[in-house]
Design an enzyme around this catalytic site. Structure first.
Site, PDB file in Angstrom:
ATOM      1  N   ARG A   1    -111.758  -2.976  -0.962  1.00 33.99           N
ATOM      2  CA  ARG A   1    -110.642  -2.036  -0.738  1.00 33.99           C
ATOM      3  C   ARG A   1    -109.633  -2.580   0.271  1.00 33.99           C
ATOM      4  O   ARG A   1    -108.469  -2.195   0.263  1.00 33.99           O
ATOM      5  CB  ARG A   1    -111.158  -0.654  -0.303  1.00 33.99           C
ATOM      6  CG  ARG A   1    -110.014   0.313   0.024  1.00 33.99           C
ATOM      7  CD  ARG A   1    -110.400   1.792   0.040  1.00 33.99           C
ATOM      8  NE  ARG A   1    -111.665   2.064   0.675  1.00 33.99           N
ATOM      9  CZ  ARG A   1    -111.858   2.141   2.004  1.00 33.99           C
ATOM     10  NH1 ARG A   1    -110.854   1.964   2.839  1.00 33.99           N
ATOM     11  NH2 ARG A   1    -113.065   2.394   2.478  1.00 33.99           N
TER      12      ARG A   1
ATOM     13  N   TYR B   1     -87.083   3.942 -12.387  1.00 36.21           N
ATOM     14  CA  TYR B   1     -88.251   4.186 -13.241  1.00 36.21           C
ATOM     15  C   TYR B   1     -88.680   5.653 -13.104  1.00 36.21           C
ATOM     16  O   TYR B   1     -88.627   6.229 -11.995  1.00 36.21           O
ATOM     17  CB  TYR B   1     -89.372   3.243 -12.801  1.00 36.21           C
ATOM     18  CG  TYR B   1     -90.642   3.420 -13.567  1.00 36.21           C
ATOM     19  CD1 TYR B   1     -90.744   2.995 -14.885  1.00 36.21           C
ATOM     20  CD2 TYR B   1     -91.748   4.028 -12.987  1.00 36.21           C
ATOM     21  CE1 TYR B   1     -91.915   3.158 -15.598  1.00 36.21           C
ATOM     22  CE2 TYR B   1     -92.926   4.194 -13.689  1.00 36.21           C
ATOM     23  CZ  TYR B   1     -93.003   3.764 -14.996  1.00 36.21           C
ATOM     24  OH  TYR B   1     -94.158   3.934 -15.694  1.00 36.21           O
TER      25      TYR B   1
ATOM     26  N   ASP C   1     -87.340  -2.870  -6.474  1.00 36.73           N
ATOM     27  CA  ASP C   1     -88.254  -2.956  -7.614  1.00 36.73           C
ATOM     28  C   ASP C   1     -87.654  -4.002  -8.549  1.00 36.73           C
ATOM     29  O   ASP C   1     -86.654  -3.750  -9.228  1.00 36.73           O
ATOM     30  CB  ASP C   1     -88.361  -1.580  -8.281  1.00 36.73           C
ATOM     31  CG  ASP C   1     -89.244  -1.589  -9.527  1.00 36.73           C
ATOM     32  OD1 ASP C   1     -89.518  -2.673 -10.075  1.00 36.73           O
ATOM     33  OD2 ASP C   1     -89.654  -0.486  -9.969  1.00 36.73           O
TER      34      ASP C   1
ATOM     35  N   LYS D   1     -96.365  -5.503 -16.116  1.00 39.93           N
ATOM     36  CA  LYS D   1     -95.325  -5.956 -17.034  1.00 39.93           C
ATOM     37  C   LYS D   1     -95.317  -7.484 -17.101  1.00 39.93           C
ATOM     38  O   LYS D   1     -96.264  -8.069 -17.584  1.00 39.93           O
ATOM     39  CB  LYS D   1     -93.985  -5.364 -16.600  1.00 39.93           C
ATOM     40  CG  LYS D   1     -94.051  -3.867 -16.238  1.00 39.93           C
ATOM     41  CD  LYS D   1     -94.378  -2.971 -17.417  1.00 39.93           C
ATOM     42  CE  LYS D   1     -94.724  -1.550 -17.012  1.00 39.93           C
ATOM     43  NZ  LYS D   1     -93.735  -0.862 -16.206  1.00 39.93           N
TER      44      LYS D   1
HETATM   45  C1  LIG Z   1     -93.800   0.197 -15.271  1.00 36.94           C
HETATM   46  C2  LIG Z   1     -92.883   0.256 -14.127  1.00 36.94           C
HETATM   47  C3  LIG Z   1     -93.277   0.803 -12.890  1.00 36.94           C
HETATM   48  C4  LIG Z   1     -94.640   1.419 -12.697  1.00 36.94           C
HETATM   49  O1  LIG Z   1     -95.626   0.447 -12.831  1.00 36.94           O
HETATM   50  P1  LIG Z   1     -97.162   0.789 -13.247  1.00 36.94           P
HETATM   51  O2  LIG Z   1     -97.802  -0.529 -13.166  1.00 36.94           O
HETATM   52  O3  LIG Z   1     -97.137   1.401 -14.617  1.00 36.94           O
HETATM   53  O4  LIG Z   1     -97.660   1.761 -12.214  1.00 36.94           O
HETATM   54  C5  LIG Z   1     -92.366   0.802 -11.853  1.00 36.94           C
HETATM   55  N1  LIG Z   1     -91.135   0.284 -12.005  1.00 36.94           N
HETATM   56  C6  LIG Z   1     -90.709  -0.246 -13.166  1.00 36.94           C
HETATM   57  C7  LIG Z   1     -89.337  -0.794 -13.254  1.00 36.94           C
HETATM   58  C8  LIG Z   1     -91.566  -0.272 -14.266  1.00 36.94           C
HETATM   59  O5  LIG Z   1     -91.137  -0.785 -15.419  1.00 36.94           O
END
Ligand SMILES: *Cc1c(COP(=O)(O)O)cnc(C)c1O
Length: 389
Positions: A53, A107, A179, A204
């Site tokens: 953790r 998002y 992000d 992703k």
């Molecule tokens: C998918 C996504 C997230 C969230 O990510 P998870 O791994 O599904 O929690 C955040 N920001 C963007 C731009 C995303 O495409």
């Protein structure tokens, strides 16, 4: 040389393969093994307690090293999801009474966090009206602690002037969080232009195969130390098996991104010139509102997400997206396979239709998340489906 100083040191394709990866000191294994262990023997001397953790399992730390090198940052941290990463990052900076300025298009999960959860903790959010840095200054006040934006937004693929925003925030003593999921560290390294915390949904492009959920943060050693301390108690740590898959995926990040972006550009240009298409959105298209900014702030490509509006009704478009041979109907992006979705039915379903139209997201809009297939097959698929076959 700082890890990830790409002007003098190894390039991203080399770092993706080698940084942080094996050989395993215990066995000589070329690949970092999956240390599927929650705990480790009490350390001799004053070394920190090793517990999964805490994010110091060797399968996790291999990811941290590779990611820090790719992001050109001092330190990095892997978490259990993109949302765990962004929530941990925000709470590592903001508390009761603090204020956040955020980009208008984020998002969906991030919007829910900002609109529903943070206000309960006494953290207020204002959305900047647009990408213009002056709008961000107008939205800021003395309690503003954080500016948050996405490197490439969904679904209109807007590209903010990150270096300008980072410089303005820094001058006001405001922390920045980006992000960068849609760009990946191959096409943008926000830490290189002074962004404090960079977040990725590892689900992703980093993972790249639609087979894991993960998130990452990168920044200065001090900011990552603070995020890690918070992760100890919020508990959003990554499982060793997911960390292994994430590291394995990241090894091919540079070659996959080159292909995703080559496909993105080819498909966007095909769609922009197609008589049955009203509008195509992609950052390198000359009529994209941010094409000049994108040319400055994205390196080597703009990723595999392309959006378009066919000259069809929403229900005709639903039929269209069911006619593809290779492009599968599913949310998400960043995997090797091409996916398609309609924002009006997925990411922007909860937004009233009128507001969507105002934002330039008509109900017939289609979002393609292109994989690494051959672009001519993807283009044939689109051409056939647009012809009604
Ligand atoms: C998918 C996504 C997230 C969230 O990510 P998870 O791994 O599904 O929690 C955040 N920001 C963007 C731009 C995303 O495409």
């Amino acid at each position: 040389m700082r890890a990830g100083d790409h002007r003098n040191g190894p390039r991203p394709g080399t770092l993706a393969v080698h940084a942080g990866s094996g050989p395993d000191p215990g066995t000589g294994a070329v690949v970092t093994p999956i240390y599927q262990s929650s705990t480790f023997l009490y350390p001799a001397g004053d070394r920190a307690l090793q517990y999964t953790r805490y994010g110091n399992n060797p399968t996790q730390t291999a990811v941290h090293e590779k990611l820090a090198a790719l992001e050109g940052a001092e330190a990095a941290l892997a978490l259990s999801s993109g949302m765990a990463a962004i929530a941990t990052a925000i709470l590592s900076v903001c508390g009761r009474g603090d204020h956040i300025v955020a980009a208008p298009a984020l998002y969906g999960g991030t919007h829910s966090l900002l609109d529903r959860e943070l206000p309960r903790l006494g953290i207020e959010v204002t959305y900047a009206e647009d990408a213009d840095p002056a709008a961000w200054e107008r939205a800021s006040r003395s309690e503003t602690r954080l500016w948050l934006w996405e490197a490439i937004s969904n679904p209109l693929l807007r590209v903010p002037d990150g270096p300008a925003l980072a410089a303005l925030a820094r001058a006001r003593g405001i922390t920045t969080l980006v992000d960068a999921t849609f760009a990946s560290p191959i096409h943008q390294r926000p830490a290189s232009f002074g962004v404090d915390l960079v977040m990725q949904s590892g689900t992703k492009y980093l993972g790249g195969h639609s087979d894991l959920i993960a998130g990452t943060l990168a920044g200065s050693a001090e900011r990552i130390r603070r995020a890690t301390e918070l992760m100890h108690v919020l508990g959003g740590s990554i499982d060793p098996h997911a960390a292994f898959l994430l590291e394995r995926g990241m090894k091919t990040l540079a070659v996959r991104m080159a292909r995703h972006s080559e496909n993105g550009r080819a498909v966007a240009e095909f769609l922009a010139g197609h008589p049955a298409v009203e509008r195509a959105h992609y950052p390198t298209l000359p009529d994209h509102p941010d094409s000049e900014v994108a040319a400055r702030v994205l390196t080597g490509g703009a990723g595999g997400v392309v959006t378009f509006v066919p000259r069809l009704t929403a229900s005709e478009t639903e039929a269209l997206v069911g006619r593809f041979r290779w492009i599968e109907l599913a949310p998400s992006l960043g995997g090797v396979e091409s996916l398609v979705s309609m924002p009006s039915m997925t990411s922007h379903r909860m937004m009233p239709a009128e507001k969507r139209r105002e934002r330039g997201i008509p109900d017939a809009m289609v979002r393609l998340a292109l994989g690494i297939e051959d672009s001519s097959d993807l283009i044939d698929d689109l051409d056939r489906a647009l012809a009604g076959r």
